[in-house]
Design a protein around this motif. Structure first.
Motif, mmCIF file in Angstrom:
data_model
loop_
_atom_site.group_PDB
_atom_site.id
_atom_site.type_symbol
_atom_site.label_atom_id
_atom_site.label_comp_id
_atom_site.label_asym_id
_atom_site.label_seq_id
_atom_site.Cartn_x
_atom_site.Cartn_y
_atom_site.Cartn_z
ATOM 1 N N ASP A 12 1.855 3.838 1.658
ATOM 2 C CA ASP A 12 1.302 3.038 0.558
ATOM 3 C C ASP A 12 1.745 3.610 -0.786
ATOM 4 O O ASP A 12 2.228 2.875 -1.653
ATOM 5 C CB ASP A 12 -0.222 3.004 0.661
ATOM 6 C CG ASP A 12 -0.869 2.185 -0.438
ATOM 7 O OD1 ASP A 12 -0.468 1.010 -0.632
ATOM 8 O OD2 ASP A 12 -1.775 2.712 -1.101
ATOM 9 N N THR A 34 -3.374 -5.177 -4.911
ATOM 10 C CA THR A 34 -4.294 -5.214 -3.779
ATOM 11 C C THR A 34 -3.567 -5.836 -2.595
ATOM 12 O O THR A 34 -2.452 -6.340 -2.726
ATOM 13 C CB THR A 34 -5.543 -6.053 -4.092
ATOM 14 O OG1 THR A 34 -5.143 -7.425 -4.234
ATOM 15 C CG2 THR A 34 -6.245 -5.574 -5.353
ATOM 16 N N GLU A 35 -4.209 -5.826 -1.450
ATOM 17 C CA GLU A 35 -3.620 -6.408 -0.249
ATOM 18 C C GLU A 35 -3.237 -7.872 -0.473
ATOM 19 O O GLU A 35 -2.249 -8.360 0.051
ATOM 20 C CB GLU A 35 -4.620 -6.288 0.904
ATOM 21 C CG GLU A 35 -4.043 -6.697 2.235
ATOM 22 C CD GLU A 35 -4.998 -6.404 3.376
ATOM 23 O OE1 GLU A 35 -5.239 -7.342 4.154
ATOM 24 O OE2 GLU A 35 -5.487 -5.274 3.482
ATOM 25 N N ASP A 36 -4.022 -8.574 -1.285
ATOM 26 C CA ASP A 36 -3.796 -10.000 -1.529
ATOM 27 C C ASP A 36 -2.928 -10.290 -2.749
ATOM 28 O O ASP A 36 -2.684 -11.464 -3.052
ATOM 29 C CB ASP A 36 -5.141 -10.715 -1.698
ATOM 30 C CG ASP A 36 -5.989 -10.660 -0.439
ATOM 31 O OD1 ASP A 36 -5.406 -10.685 0.665
ATOM 32 O OD2 ASP A 36 -7.223 -10.582 -0.559
ATOM 33 N N THR A 78 2.779 -11.159 -0.063
ATOM 34 C CA THR A 78 1.715 -10.337 -0.645
ATOM 35 C C THR A 78 2.040 -8.861 -0.459
ATOM 36 O O THR A 78 2.851 -8.487 0.394
ATOM 37 C CB THR A 78 0.346 -10.594 0.033
ATOM 38 O OG1 THR A 78 0.418 -10.178 1.401
ATOM 39 C CG2 THR A 78 -0.074 -12.054 -0.069
ATOM 40 N N TYR A 79 1.376 -8.043 -1.249
ATOM 41 C CA TYR A 79 1.543 -6.599 -1.094
ATOM 42 C C TYR A 79 1.076 -6.166 0.293
ATOM 43 O O TYR A 79 1.703 -5.321 0.926
ATOM 44 C CB TYR A 79 0.772 -5.833 -2.186
ATOM 45 C CG TYR A 79 0.937 -4.348 -2.008
ATOM 46 C CD1 TYR A 79 2.138 -3.738 -2.327
ATOM 47 C CD2 TYR A 79 -0.082 -3.564 -1.470
ATOM 48 C CE1 TYR A 79 2.325 -2.376 -2.117
ATOM 49 C CE2 TYR A 79 0.088 -2.212 -1.267
ATOM 50 C CZ TYR A 79 1.298 -1.632 -1.595
ATOM 51 O OH TYR A 79 1.481 -0.291 -1.374
ATOM 52 N N GLY A 80 0.005 -6.745 0.780
ATOM 53 C CA GLY A 80 -0.503 -6.407 2.113
ATOM 54 C C GLY A 80 0.522 -6.674 3.204
ATOM 55 O O GLY A 80 0.677 -5.881 4.131
ATOM 56 N N ASN A 81 1.234 -7.793 3.105
ATOM 57 C CA ASN A 81 2.274 -8.110 4.091
ATOM 58 C C ASN A 81 3.407 -7.091 4.034
ATOM 59 O O ASN A 81 3.898 -6.645 5.069
ATOM 60 C CB ASN A 81 2.856 -9.503 3.848
ATOM 61 C CG ASN A 81 1.924 -10.624 4.222
ATOM 62 O OD1 ASN A 81 0.785 -10.404 4.632
ATOM 63 N ND2 ASN A 81 2.390 -11.850 4.066
#
Length: 92
Positions: A12, A34-36, A78-81
Motif C-alpha cells: 500500500d 481510499t479504496e473507493d 479505483t485505488y482499491g482495485n
C-alpha cells in the motif's frame, strides 16, 4: 490467501508513493486515496499515457511481472482495485 498485514501495508505504501511520483499527486493527495477513490477517468493526471508508466513502475518497485493479458480497465477504476491487483501479484 490473505497477505500478512506488514506486507499489505508495505505494498500500500509503495503504491501510494508510486502514484504520488508518477502522477505528481504529492504525498498528501496520495495518502488521502481510499479504496473507493476513482483513478483512471477520475484523476486528470491519470490518463492513458500514465497507465504504461504506472505499470512499469509497479513492476520495478514491487518486483513483479505484469503480463499484457492481465491488464484491463477494471484494475484502474479505483485505488482499491489497483491495490488488490498489486497484492495478488506480490503474492504470486
Amino acid at each position: 490467501m490473505t497477505e500478512p498485514a506488514h506486507e499489505a501495508s508495505g505494498v500500500d505504501a509503495a503504491l501510494r508513493a508510486l502514484l504520488a511520483d508518477v502522477l505528481g499527486l504529492g504525498e498528501a493527495r496520495a495518502a488521502a486515496l481510499t479504496e473507493d477513490s476513482g483513478l483512471f477517468g477520475e484523476l486528470p493526471e491519470f490518463d492513458s499515457m500514465a497507465v504504461a508508466t504506472v505499470l512499469t513502475e509497479m513492476e520495478d518497485r514491487l518486483g513483479i511481472v505484469i503480463d499484457d493479458d492481465e491488464v484491463d480497465g477494471e484494475i484502474f477504476e479505483t485505488y482499491g482495485n489497483l491495490l488488490a491487483f498489486s497484492l495478488r501479484k506480490v503474492a504470486d
